[in-house]
Design a protein around this motif. Structure first.
Motif, PDB file in Angstrom:
ATOM      1  N   PHE A 139      -7.704   7.023   0.901  1.00  0.00           N
ATOM      2  CA  PHE A 139      -6.741   6.617   0.657  1.00  0.00           C
ATOM      3  C   PHE A 139      -5.819   7.804   0.681  1.00  0.00           C
ATOM      4  O   PHE A 139      -4.557   7.997   0.279  1.00  0.00           O
ATOM      5  N   TRP A 169       0.346   7.470  -0.079  1.00  0.00           N
ATOM      6  CA  TRP A 169      -0.616   5.351   0.235  1.00  0.00           C
ATOM      7  C   TRP A 169      -0.705   5.282  -1.792  1.00  0.00           C
ATOM      8  O   TRP A 169      -1.997   6.230  -2.358  1.00  0.00           O
ATOM      9  N   VAL A 170      -1.069   4.122  -1.630  1.00  0.00           N
ATOM     10  CA  VAL A 170      -1.309   3.152  -2.608  1.00  0.00           C
ATOM     11  C   VAL A 170      -0.652   3.598  -4.208  1.00  0.00           C
ATOM     12  O   VAL A 170      -0.472   2.848  -4.634  1.00  0.00           O
ATOM     13  N   ASP A 171      -0.963   5.131  -4.364  1.00  0.00           N
ATOM     14  CA  ASP A 171      -0.514   5.801  -6.302  1.00  0.00           C
ATOM     15  C   ASP A 171       0.151   6.776  -5.196  1.00  0.00           C
ATOM     16  O   ASP A 171       0.687   7.251  -4.406  1.00  0.00           O
ATOM     17  N   ASP A 215       0.938  -1.574  -0.293  1.00  0.00           N
ATOM     18  CA  ASP A 215      -0.150   0.448   0.100  1.00  0.00           C
ATOM     19  C   ASP A 215       0.485   1.857   0.279  1.00  0.00           C
ATOM     20  O   ASP A 215       0.067   1.711  -0.671  1.00  0.00           O
ATOM     21  N   HIS A 268       3.500   3.557  -1.648  1.00  0.00           N
ATOM     22  CA  HIS A 268       3.450   3.578  -2.703  1.00  0.00           C
ATOM     23  C   HIS A 268       5.275   4.284  -2.757  1.00  0.00           C
ATOM     24  O   HIS A 268       6.382   3.336  -3.751  1.00  0.00           O
TER      25      HIS A 268
END
Length: 267
Positions: free
Chosen positions: A117, A216-218, A83, A85
């Motif tokens: 996110f 976070w995530v991306d 999660d 990135h």
């Protein structure tokens, strides 16, 4: 052979200047202090865009940003490694603290991502081996706008003033955010403003401070953390002298003693 007093004095002064110069603790006015270690993207900056100088700080503050961050950076226990990135951490040099010494610092959380996110940031006190001594403060936006303490994150051990903070504004302009400066992916975006943190050291030992931030995530919608006014019982963090620097200090003491003896013989 007698050694001229002026030469001895100059030698002693040079030794002490070399030994003490980098010993001045974190001073962001001179850029990144010696011995501080960055993973990802870290730096120092004067007042920049919407981010003012820290109260009680200097003419520059330190910062970490997810823009240009490194893969794999994360706060242990938050989500799963996949999660996170990218992110950045900055660790101070080692310093010695006594039990009950009060560590104080200012921090400001700045984000362009307030969605489900949302990115997050933290400040930790670490032991000399890098293990966590205390999680001091966290930051992460909630759907309602709250950001400090971090939404869905463990409680920090430091006392904060104010104790709770929302992000203010929707388009934070700040150079460390790179191309996302002046943008807002999902509201709420903005900054918390400068927050004062105080923490009483639990046990005597050697420590490092760590400032971190994660996307976070991306990779989109960057976030950063600014910090300054770092002190231990009201004085800057003093680095633990390196063995070579201790030798230089001892040489300076020897030179001064030789100078005193030469003066006595010449009296």
């Amino acid at each position: 052979m007698a050694i001229p007093t002026r030469s001895l004095a100059a030698t002693a002064a040079a030794v002490f200047i070399c030994a003490a110069g980098p010993g001045h603790a974190q001073v962001f006015d001179a850029g990144m202090p010696p011995g501080w270690q960055c993973t990802g993207n870290c730096g120092t900056a004067p007042e920049d865009g919407d981010i003012t100088l820290a109260p009680g700080g200097g003419a520059q503050y330190g910062w970490v940003s997810t823009n240009g961050g490194a893969a794999g950076v994360r706060l242990p226990g938050i989500g799963v490694p996949g999660d996170s990135h990218s992110g950045s951490t900055l660790r101070s040099h080692l310093f010695t603290a006594q039990a009950s010494d009060v560590l104080q610092f200012q921090f400001n959380y700045v984000t362009t991502d307030g969605g489900d996110f949302s990115d997050y940031a933290w400040v930790r006190l670490l032991h000399a081996d890098g293990t966590q001594a205390a999680l001091l403060a966290t930051a992460r936006t909630a759907p309602g706008g709250g950001a400090v303490p971090g939404f869905g994150m463990p409680a920090g051990a430091a006392t904060l003033d104010p104790p709770y903070s929302n992000v203010e504004g929707i388009t934070p302009t700040w150079s460390p955010l790179g191309g996302d400066s002046g943008e807002c992916y999902v509201e709420p975006c903005g900054q918390t403003g400068w927050i004062t943190a105080d923490y009483a050291i639990a046990a005597t030992g050697q420590y490092m401070l760590e400032f971190g931030v994660v996307n976070w995530v991306d990779p989109s919608a960057d976030t950063g953390l600014a910090f300054d006014a770092i002190s231990l019982d009201g004085v800057p963090l003093a680095p633990i002298p390196e063995p070579g620097r201790l030798g230089m200090l001892a040489a300076g003491v020897l030179v001064l003693e030789l100078m005193r003896r030469w003066r006595r013989r010449g009296a």
